[in-house]
Write an enzyme that holds these catalytic residues in place. Structure first.
Site, PDB file in Angstrom:
ATOM      1  N   ARG A  50       0.754  -1.234   0.039  1.00 58.45           N
ATOM      2  CA  ARG A  50       0.119   0.029  -0.061  1.00 58.45           C
ATOM      3  C   ARG A  50       0.730   1.329   0.132  1.00 58.45           C
ATOM      4  O   ARG A  50       2.071   1.201   0.483  1.00 58.45           O
ATOM      5  CB  ARG A  50      -1.060  -0.081   1.127  1.00 58.45           C
ATOM      6  CG  ARG A  50      -0.170  -0.049   2.394  1.00 58.45           C
ATOM      7  CD  ARG A  50      -0.138   1.409   3.109  1.00 58.45           C
ATOM      8  NE  ARG A  50       0.542   1.240   4.506  1.00 58.45           N
ATOM      9  CZ  ARG A  50       1.788   1.391   4.340  1.00 58.45           C
ATOM     10  NH1 ARG A  50       2.698   1.779   3.315  1.00 58.45           N
ATOM     11  NH2 ARG A  50       2.594   1.691   5.544  1.00 58.45           N
TER      12      ARG A  50
ATOM     13  N   ASP B  70      -3.230   6.233  12.767  1.00 54.37           N
ATOM     14  CA  ASP B  70      -4.206   4.945  12.999  1.00 54.37           C
ATOM     15  C   ASP B  70      -4.142   4.407  14.397  1.00 54.37           C
ATOM     16  O   ASP B  70      -5.062   4.172  15.264  1.00 54.37           O
ATOM     17  CB  ASP B  70      -3.997   3.904  12.028  1.00 54.37           C
ATOM     18  CG  ASP B  70      -2.464   3.245  12.257  1.00 54.37           C
ATOM     19  OD1 ASP B  70      -1.710   3.762  12.858  1.00 54.37           O
ATOM     20  OD2 ASP B  70      -2.371   2.423  11.401  1.00 54.37           O
TER      21      ASP B  70
ATOM     22  N   SER C  86       4.533  -1.607   3.226  1.00 56.95           N
ATOM     23  CA  SER C  86       3.780  -2.732   3.746  1.00 56.95           C
ATOM     24  C   SER C  86       4.080  -4.121   3.415  1.00 56.95           C
ATOM     25  O   SER C  86       2.897  -4.755   3.352  1.00 56.95           O
ATOM     26  CB  SER C  86       2.159  -2.182   4.084  1.00 56.95           C
ATOM     27  OG  SER C  86       1.694  -2.983   4.635  1.00 56.95           O
TER      28      SER C  86
ATOM     29  N   ASP D 253      -2.583  -1.037   7.625  1.00 54.02           N
ATOM     30  CA  ASP D 253      -2.003  -1.693   6.532  1.00 54.02           C
ATOM     31  C   ASP D 253      -2.829  -2.926   6.384  1.00 54.02           C
ATOM     32  O   ASP D 253      -3.122  -3.453   5.205  1.00 54.02           O
ATOM     33  CB  ASP D 253      -0.676  -2.318   6.886  1.00 54.02           C
ATOM     34  CG  ASP D 253       0.257  -1.080   7.192  1.00 54.02           C
ATOM     35  OD1 ASP D 253      -0.072   0.155   7.004  1.00 54.02           O
ATOM     36  OD2 ASP D 253       1.385  -1.337   7.853  1.00 54.02           O
TER      37      ASP D 253
HETATM   38  C1  GLA Z   1       3.197   1.572   9.780  1.00 51.02           C
HETATM   39  C2  GLA Z   1       2.046   0.819  10.855  1.00 51.02           C
HETATM   40  C3  GLA Z   1       0.675   1.363  10.531  1.00 51.02           C
HETATM   41  C4  GLA Z   1       0.846   2.852  10.744  1.00 51.02           C
HETATM   42  C5  GLA Z   1       1.840   3.442   9.660  1.00 51.02           C
HETATM   43  C6  GLA Z   1       2.273   5.002   9.900  1.00 51.02           C
HETATM   44  O1  GLA Z   1       3.308   0.952   8.474  1.00 51.02           O
HETATM   45  O2  GLA Z   1       2.229  -0.500  10.557  1.00 51.02           O
HETATM   46  O3  GLA Z   1      -0.147   0.937  11.358  1.00 51.02           O
HETATM   47  O4  GLA Z   1       0.924   3.256  11.994  1.00 51.02           O
HETATM   48  O5  GLA Z   1       3.327   2.794  10.148  1.00 51.02           O
HETATM   49  O6  GLA Z   1       1.033   5.712   9.584  1.00 51.02           O
END
Ligand code: GLA
Length: 446
Positions: free
Chosen positions: A22, A31, A130, A175
């Protein structure tokens, strides 16, 4: 199929799974604070060919290189992790999470079967796109497919967000949610606790140009510590505001919002600044004092609340005010970005992305000089807006770019960023538009 047979003997795969990476357009580190994010799924994904087994073993092989050697584990009540950073821990995380869901149903545990799984993928690893959550999702979908488990995707996403904490990062739910629920041609505004999605069409004549900073952003090691530290600082901000607003039940910053009482994110940000007399830092001891608690009791509470082992010493200075200022302002920007997208106002969206980057860099301190440089170059070369994406500390910068301007922006990055580092934009710059979320295809077997 030939690879599958050579990896696992005679077996043929029964399912083919695609779990995409993503890009987060805006809404960074919101989040886990209970505020929304606005990501979309990309065309790069983890792919898994899966065959059910008659025993309780999960056998994994990965085509992506030597550091991802073959792994095997047993489906049992409590699955011990491999050493930190091991790729198979992401599979273990999802299987463990699903098992916990069935805890107490012994009969169910008895009936569960394992699977053989051949993994491949093209999401750049440790880059903030991700790839790790895509592995978690692939593992969960494989486990569900071979065991005939059906679950609504929002439910599964919520369960897996929690399950991924098995690897040690105290991440939020973005994610997993976007990987499972993404919609082609749309970005999703995702709200949490409970999970809700609001799609908005991505402008057809634009794309996201993602440029790797060449700085790894692994979810392990130092970055994990830095990430968890942000979670902790926000928890302290919540504790301070909870005291101020007499809302002892607040779990996270978003719980403190009370629009009816005139307490939106901006007001909360100001109230916190007043409470801390504008001081950027505060210590655990000072906060404990405000709560009339012994500092040792407060530290214990903090440990149980965040599940983070390294709780700061009583006198360590923590940057609670700037961290919360970022979260509150970013929460506002996500809502404004949704409005801009729906109104087709690209300029406004670009401005919000720029503001988000500034806030990520200055208040949340998750940028680095390479990301700042890429962001500046993209803007100069014509991007409507640019910012880092994902957890930060390295990884990718993104620019919102009109499709007709892509080659100009790419060329400028190539000349001014990659060539001076003896690299080429061809290896580091990708063009993305929103794709559909994860899929499971049942294969015809001979
Ligand atoms: C990582 C975490 C997400 C989010 C981002 C920052 O990707 O897995 O849950 O907190 O960082 O926005």
């Amino acid at each position: 199929m030939r690879s599958f047979r050579s990896a696992f003997g005679e077996a043929e795969p029964a399912y083919f799974i695609r779990a995409p990476g993503r890009i987060n357009l805006i809404g960074e580190h919101t989040d886990y604070n209970g505020f929304p994010v606005m990501p979309f799924a990309i065309s790069r994904a983890i792919y898994a060919a899966v065959a059910p087994r008659d025993d309780k073993l999960v056998k994994l092989q990965n085509l992506q290189g030597e550091e991802y050697g073959p792994r095997e584990f047993c489906i049992e009540k409590s699955i011990p992790p491999h050493p930190q950073g091991d790729w198979a821990n992401y599979f273990k995380a999802s299987v463990q999470g699903l098992l916990d869901r069935f805890q107490g149903q012994q009969s169910h545990l008895r009936d569960l079967r394992g699977f053989s799984c051949l993994v491949d993928g093209n999401i750049p690893p440790a880059a903030g796109l991700s790839s790790s959550s895509a592995l978690v999702i692939a593992g969960a979908l494989a486990f569900c497919a071979v065991n005939d488990i059906e679950m609504p995707r929002p439910y599964l996403a919520t369960l897996l967000a929690e399950a991924e904490q098995y690897v040690g990062t105290r991440g939020g739910g973005m994610d997993q949610a976007i990987c499972l629920m993404a919609k082609e041609t749309h970005v999703l505004k995702i709200d949490f606790f409970p999970l809700r999605i609001s799609p908005a069409p991505f402008p057809r004549d634009h794309c996201i140009l993602a440029a790797h900073s060449t700085v790894p952003a692994a979810k392990t090691e130092n970055q994990m510590e830095a990430y968890n530290q942000r979670v902790l600082e926000c928890t302290l901000g919540t504790a301070l505001l909870a005291r101020l607003t007499r809302n002892g039940n607040a779990e996270r910053l978003a719980d403190l919002v009370d629009e009816a009482a005139g307490r939106g994110p901006s007001e909360l940000s100001h109230e916190l600044a007043d409470l801390l007399s504008g001081q950027d830092t505060v210590t655990v001891r000072q906060i404990a004092r405000l709560w009339n608690l012994e500092v040792s009791d407060f530290r214990k509470w903090l440990q149980s609340k965040t599940a983070i082992d390294a709780i700061p010493a009583p006198s360590q200075k923590l940057k609670v005010l700037p961290r919360c200022r970022h979260v509150f302002s970013e929460a506002r920007r996500v809502q404004q970005a949704l409005n801009s997208l729906r109104a087709g106002d690209i300029e406004a969206l670009g401005r919000l992305m720029n503001q988000s980057h500034r806030s990520c860099a200055q208040d949340y301190e998750i940028s680095c000089k390479e990301l700042d440089e890429l962001v500046a170059l993209m803007r100069e070369a014509g991007a409507a807006g640019a910012r880092l994406t994902g957890a930060g500390f390295g990884g990718f910068a993104i620019g919102l770019v009109r499709k007709s301007a892509v080659s100009a922006v790419r060329e400028s990055l190539n000349m001014d960023f990659y060539q001076v580092r003896n690299g080429s934009a061809d290896d580091y710059v990708f063009e993305f538009t929103p794709q559909e979320g994860a899929s499971v295809t049942e294969l015809d077997r001979p």
